[in-house]
Scaffold this active site. Structure first.
Site, PDB file in Angstrom:
ATOM      1  N   VAL A 225      50.291 -14.086  86.428  1.00 59.55           N
ATOM      2  CA  VAL A 225      49.071 -14.115  85.621  1.00 59.55           C
ATOM      3  C   VAL A 225      47.895 -14.554  86.486  1.00 59.55           C
ATOM      4  O   VAL A 225      47.935 -15.604  87.117  1.00 59.55           O
ATOM      5  CB  VAL A 225      49.217 -15.086  84.423  1.00 59.55           C
ATOM      6  N   GLU A 226      46.873 -13.710  86.529  1.00 51.39           N
ATOM      7  CA  GLU A 226      45.644 -14.037  87.245  1.00 51.39           C
ATOM      8  C   GLU A 226      44.480 -13.555  86.398  1.00 51.39           C
ATOM      9  O   GLU A 226      44.167 -12.366  86.361  1.00 51.39           O
ATOM     10  CB  GLU A 226      45.610 -13.368  88.626  1.00 51.39           C
TER      11      GLU A 226
ATOM     12  N   SER B 118      49.941  -0.367  77.186  1.00 56.11           N
ATOM     13  CA  SER B 118      49.371   0.577  78.148  1.00 56.11           C
ATOM     14  C   SER B 118      49.237  -0.093  79.493  1.00 56.11           C
ATOM     15  O   SER B 118      49.544  -1.283  79.656  1.00 56.11           O
ATOM     16  CB  SER B 118      47.997   1.056  77.670  1.00 56.11           C
ATOM     17  N   ALA B 119      48.747   0.668  80.464  1.00 59.73           N
ATOM     18  CA  ALA B 119      48.283   0.099  81.723  1.00 59.73           C
ATOM     19  C   ALA B 119      46.884  -0.470  81.465  1.00 59.73           C
ATOM     20  O   ALA B 119      46.368  -0.418  80.355  1.00 59.73           O
ATOM     21  CB  ALA B 119      48.253   1.176  82.807  1.00 59.73           C
TER      22      ALA B 119
ATOM     23  N   GLU C 155      45.867  -9.145  74.190  1.00 53.82           N
ATOM     24  CA  GLU C 155      46.572  -9.609  75.395  1.00 53.82           C
ATOM     25  C   GLU C 155      47.964 -10.133  75.049  1.00 53.82           C
ATOM     26  O   GLU C 155      48.383 -11.216  75.468  1.00 53.82           O
ATOM     27  CB  GLU C 155      45.749 -10.684  76.111  1.00 53.82           C
ATOM     28  N   ALA C 156      48.695  -9.344  74.278  1.00 54.71           N
ATOM     29  CA  ALA C 156      49.983  -9.776  73.733  1.00 54.71           C
ATOM     30  C   ALA C 156      51.055  -9.950  74.805  1.00 54.71           C
ATOM     31  O   ALA C 156      52.103 -10.551  74.530  1.00 54.71           O
ATOM     32  CB  ALA C 156      50.468  -8.784  72.679  1.00 54.71           C
TER      33      ALA C 156
ATOM     34  N   ASN D  33      42.811  -1.016  81.416  1.00 56.62           N
ATOM     35  CA  ASN D  33      41.615  -0.199  81.204  1.00 56.62           C
ATOM     36  C   ASN D  33      41.898   1.088  80.439  1.00 56.62           C
ATOM     37  O   ASN D  33      41.280   2.120  80.684  1.00 56.62           O
ATOM     38  CB  ASN D  33      40.939   0.125  82.545  1.00 56.62           C
TER      39      ASN D  33
ATOM     40  N   LYS E   1      42.662  -0.854  75.126  1.00 52.80           N
ATOM     41  CA  LYS E   1      43.459  -1.583  74.122  1.00 52.80           C
ATOM     42  C   LYS E   1      42.584  -2.436  73.208  1.00 52.80           C
ATOM     43  O   LYS E   1      42.732  -2.397  71.991  1.00 52.80           O
ATOM     44  CB  LYS E   1      44.492  -2.481  74.820  1.00 52.80           C
TER      45      LYS E   1
END
Length: 210
Positions: A171-172, A9-10, A89-90, A12, A15
């Site tokens: 990645v942040e 998904s996007a 967080e796959a 929020n 998930k």
């Protein structure tokens, strides 16, 4: 038959909430699960996954070079039969780790449910997402909405003025208030500088005193 699932998904869209609910369902039936989370995501402390609505559970953190098949085999040897593996967080999985997750399914007969973002703030696939989309047995979108009312499918990173940030590392970790889920049409407008985002308030507003 065990399968590799990718729930994407996007941001929020819930998930992690969905992951934790699914894990709870297994435990309710007396079945053991293993929740995995990338070591680089330490927002909620070491060995913990948590949702925005307050649900949380212990998890096994893993670095980007760890063999997930070997990790699962070691867990079974130490703790006994395992009925399902969950990956939070796959999108941060490496190509090799997605293949290893498929080995957990194919060699050990254990279902793997992976939850993650599909694309980054530039509209490009994360490495983990790319190979989960290619190799997963089943794909399912977890839907959320854009502020325009359309379905949100993409993520933008914005500055304090609500303008799109188009450069920087993929990645942040943290700073979730800088990421906003939007529709593809809105993503184009914001990325091109013809639109902006009204940043969400971090706390609920107080009502007027009588």
């Amino acid at each position: 038959m065990a399968k590799l699932y990718f729930y994407y998904s996007a941001m929020n869209a819930g998930k992690t909430t969905t992951l934790l609910q699914s894990a709870y369902n297994y435990h309710e039936r007396g079945m053991r699960t293993l929740i995995l989370t990338p070591a680089l995501d330490d927002r909620f402390g070491e060995g913990m996954v948590a949702s925005r609505i307050g649900l949380k559970a212990n998890a096994r953190r893993f670095p980007g070079d760890e063999d997930l098949l070997a990790l699962v085999e070691a867990d079974i040897a130490a703790r006994g039969p395992l009925h399902c593996v969950f990956v939070d967080e796959a999108q941060f999985l490496t190509k090799a780790q997605v293949w290893q997750a498929s080995d957990v399914v194919d060699r050990l007969g254990i279902p793997v449910l992976a939850y993650g973002l599909r694309t980054d703030f530039r509209g490009e696939l994360f490495e983990g997402s790319r190979y989960l989309l290619a190799w997963a047995d089943e794909l399912q979108e977890i839907k959320t909405i854009c502020h325009t009312g359309r379905k949100a499918t993409m993520v933008v990173r914005v500055d304090e003025h609500g303008r799109a940030v188009t450069d920087g590392p993929q990645v942040e970790i943290g700073g979730n208030e800088r990421y906003v889920s939007v529709s593809r049409a809105e993503f184009k407008k914001i990325s091109e500088g013809t639109g902006r985002i009204e940043l969400q308030q971090t706390v609920l507003p107080l009502g007027e005193r009588e």
